[in-house]
Design a protein around this motif. Structure first.
Motif, PDB file in Angstrom:
ATOM      1  N   MET A  73     116.901 -34.441  80.417  1.00 55.36           N
ATOM      2  CA  MET A  73     115.588 -34.789  80.969  1.00 55.36           C
ATOM      3  C   MET A  73     114.676 -33.579  80.914  1.00 55.36           C
ATOM      4  O   MET A  73     115.062 -32.479  81.309  1.00 55.36           O
TER       5      MET A  73
ATOM      6  N   ARG B   4     111.059 -32.980  82.273  1.00 58.36           N
ATOM      7  CA  ARG B   4     109.883 -33.472  82.990  1.00 58.36           C
ATOM      8  C   ARG B   4     108.661 -32.611  82.677  1.00 58.36           C
ATOM      9  O   ARG B   4     108.757 -31.390  82.556  1.00 58.36           O
TER      10      ARG B   4
ATOM     11  N   ALA C 173     107.000 -36.460  85.027  1.00 64.14           N
ATOM     12  CA  ALA C 173     108.252 -37.177  84.752  1.00 64.14           C
ATOM     13  C   ALA C 173     108.698 -36.874  83.335  1.00 64.14           C
ATOM     14  O   ALA C 173     107.979 -36.236  82.548  1.00 64.14           O
ATOM     15  N   ASP C 174     109.900 -37.320  83.028  1.00 62.53           N
ATOM     16  CA  ASP C 174     110.372 -37.268  81.648  1.00 62.53           C
ATOM     17  C   ASP C 174     109.679 -38.395  80.876  1.00 62.53           C
ATOM     18  O   ASP C 174     109.760 -39.557  81.265  1.00 62.53           O
TER      19      ASP C 174
ATOM     20  N   ARG D  42     111.928 -41.349  79.563  1.00 63.75           N
ATOM     21  CA  ARG D  42     112.521 -42.119  80.657  1.00 63.75           C
ATOM     22  C   ARG D  42     111.469 -42.902  81.437  1.00 63.75           C
ATOM     23  O   ARG D  42     111.729 -44.004  81.904  1.00 63.75           O
TER      24      ARG D  42
ATOM     25  N   HIS E 253     114.801 -38.891  89.130  1.00 62.26           N
ATOM     26  CA  HIS E 253     113.515 -38.184  89.190  1.00 62.26           C
ATOM     27  C   HIS E 253     113.191 -37.704  90.606  1.00 62.26           C
ATOM     28  O   HIS E 253     112.200 -36.969  90.802  1.00 62.26           O
TER      29      HIS E 253
ATOM     30  N   PHE F 232     106.766 -41.551  92.068  1.00 63.63           N
ATOM     31  CA  PHE F 232     107.239 -40.358  91.373  1.00 63.63           C
ATOM     32  C   PHE F 232     106.633 -39.130  92.048  1.00 63.63           C
ATOM     33  O   PHE F 232     105.405 -39.025  92.159  1.00 63.63           O
TER      34      PHE F 232
ATOM     35  N   ALA G 135     109.067 -32.419  93.423  1.00 63.61           N
ATOM     36  CA  ALA G 135     110.194 -32.993  92.679  1.00 63.61           C
ATOM     37  C   ALA G 135     111.420 -32.128  92.854  1.00 63.61           C
ATOM     38  O   ALA G 135     111.329 -30.897  92.858  1.00 63.61           O
TER      39      ALA G 135
END
Length: 486
Positions: free
Chosen positions: A325, A327, A366-367, A370, A454, A474, A480
């Motif tokens: 991942m 992000r 975020a990724d 994904r 996430h 998110f 995060a």
């Protein structure tokens, strides 16, 4: 040797040693006290006989000497109590002796006496006319007397040591009897104390045997805060951990069996179809005009099997944090617009309309791939269960992150269905289990795992025949969590 006996010996040794030390100290103190009391009594006798026998010249204020009759009377009285005395003048000459009592006073003692000091002798052996070998040793007090600050006489008074020793002997006998009784009591106390410890160890031993037999429900009572209670607490924590581990193993085993059953069920239909079509082609049972359609069916079922395997692999990688991942911040409005275009044809086939309400340039952390996968699965799920309806996708900036809502007015779900939608292979509408979209039953499971990975949140609200709304959150870059994935 058993721990019980070793503890008993340890406790018994400590108690007996302490008692012996105390007894010896008591004997020494008592012996010293007896001698001091005897000396004080002898001093009292000496003062009394001097007071009775001394004579003064009141006119010339001179010491005249001691009256012999008074001394004889006191000698007779004191002799009955085994007390004897002698009187010396200032020239160190003995002027009176009871029963031939002839003590010796050294020059150094005379110097002390002339300074007014009283001399105490614990054991001395003066000559005395008493026919008893036990009365050879005496304890003596030599006391000076002054008149007008001048030494006028010295009295040596003594009693037999045997008198003191008789009292000490009786005391030792009583102490020995008490010591024997105390020894028995100490033995009982040692057993009780040792048993209280070994009893708690026995409880742990019994509990350990129960655990070795697979009984993780056993608990050892904890009543205090000593080391044994700490051990019992650790044991209880261990059994709790073992019980939870056993339950987790059972859950995992149940999940494994369910997964195998579900996977076999999902694969059986396309494999049966493919096998039947292959047999038909092999034995020319399928007309020439239907062969193209048969090949198309086999291709579709093969792709379905590939998607099923890939989804399972993705799910396991996500669940065990084995995915890659990366992000970053990107414009989610562009992603959602692109997805709307991709689903336009599918939505049109169902008579659905996709509506976006997303601020332009809204950044999400975020990724990228994904995030696309998450939104793709949820929108695809909405299209699957909505006919001739509206699918609305909204997004907005909220505190500490971004919030997304995907709502539809499709068939909806019951409360029972809502409880299971995150389970692998679960299908809320079994009648659509063979739909060309989302037939594996893994889409929402993957979505839930990805959102959790996430550090976000996902929730769903739904009512039968009224529709369903998915809400996703998110977190932003500063809130995060750190990812530990491979």
């Amino acid at each position: 040797m058993k721990l019980l006996y070793r503890l008993m010996i340890a406790f018994f040794t400590v108690i007996i040693t302490l008692m012996a030390v105390l007894s010896l100290a008591f004997i020494n103190v008592t012996n010293e006290t007896m001698y001091r009391n005897t000396w004080n009594q002898l001093k009292t006798y000496s003062d009394s006989l001097v007071q009775d026998a001394i004579r003064y010249d009141t006119v010339n204020r001179k010491f005249r000497g001691f009256e012999n009759q008074a001394l004889l009377s006191n000698a007779a009285l004191l002799s009955n109590q085994h007390v004897h005395f002698a009187v010396f003048d200032v020239n160190q000459k003995q002027t009176f002796a009871s029963n031939g009592f002839t003590p010796q006073i050294s020059k150094s003692d005379w110097k002390k006496l002339s300074k007014g000091k009283t001399i105490y002798l614990r054991i001395t052996r003066p000559q005395i006319n008493v026919h008893n070998s036990d009365h050879s040793a005496m304890t003596e007090v030599i006391r000076p007397y002054f008149y007008r600050k001048k030494l006028i006489a010295v009295v040596s008074i003594a009693t037999f040591v045997s008198v003191v020793e008789e009292n000490m002997h009786q005391l030792k006998i009583n102490l020995a009897v008490a010591f024997l009784i105390a020894t028995l009591v100490a033995l009982i106390i040692s057993y009780i104390m040792a048993r209280s410890i070994t009893g708690r160890i026995d409880r742990l031993r019994v509990a350990t045997r129960q655990v070795s037999k697979g009984n993780y429900q056993v608990k050892v009572p904890v009543n205090g805060k000593d080391e044994m209670d700490d051990l019992a607490r650790s044991f209880n924590q261990m059994t709790t951990a073992l019980r939870e581990s056993d339950q987790e193993i059972r859950r995992q085993e149940e999940r494994r069996r369910k997964f195998l059953a579900d996977a076999a069920h999902e694969m059986r239909t396309p494999l049966t179809t493919i096998n039947g079509l292959l047999e038909g082609l092999q034995y020319d049972a399928i007309p020439e005009e239907d062969r193209k359609h048969s090949l198309e069916l086999m291709r579709n079922d093969t792709q379905r099997l590939i998607r099923l395997v890939n989804d399972n692999l993705d799910y396991e990688k996500i669940r065990t944090n084995q995915i890659s991942m990366e992000r970053k911040l990107f414009d989610c409005s562009a992603v959602l617009t692109n997805l709307k275009e991709q689903f336009a044809k599918r939505a049109g086939e169902k008579g659905d309309e996709i509506q976006l309400d997303v601020p332009e340039g809204l950044l999400v952390y975020a990724d990228y791939d994904r995030f696309v996968q998450i939104m793709f699965n949820i929108i695809q799920n909405a299209i699957q269960f909505t006919d001739n309806g509206l699918i609305k996708v909204t997004a907005r900036k909220v505190k500490h992150g971004c919030e997304f809502k995907i709502s539809d007015n499709g068939i909806g779900m019951t409360d029972e269905q809502l409880k299971n939608i995150w389970e692998r292979f679960y299908k809320a509408d079994q009648s659509r289990s063979n739909s060309q979209y989302g037939e594996s039953g893994l889409g929402l499971s993957i979505v839930h795992e990805l959102v959790t990975l996430h550090g976000g949140k996902i929730s769903v609200k739904s009512q039968p025949k009224k529709g369903t709304t998915f809400t996703l959150f998110f977190p932003d870059q500063h809130n995060a969590p750190h990812l530990n994935v491979q």
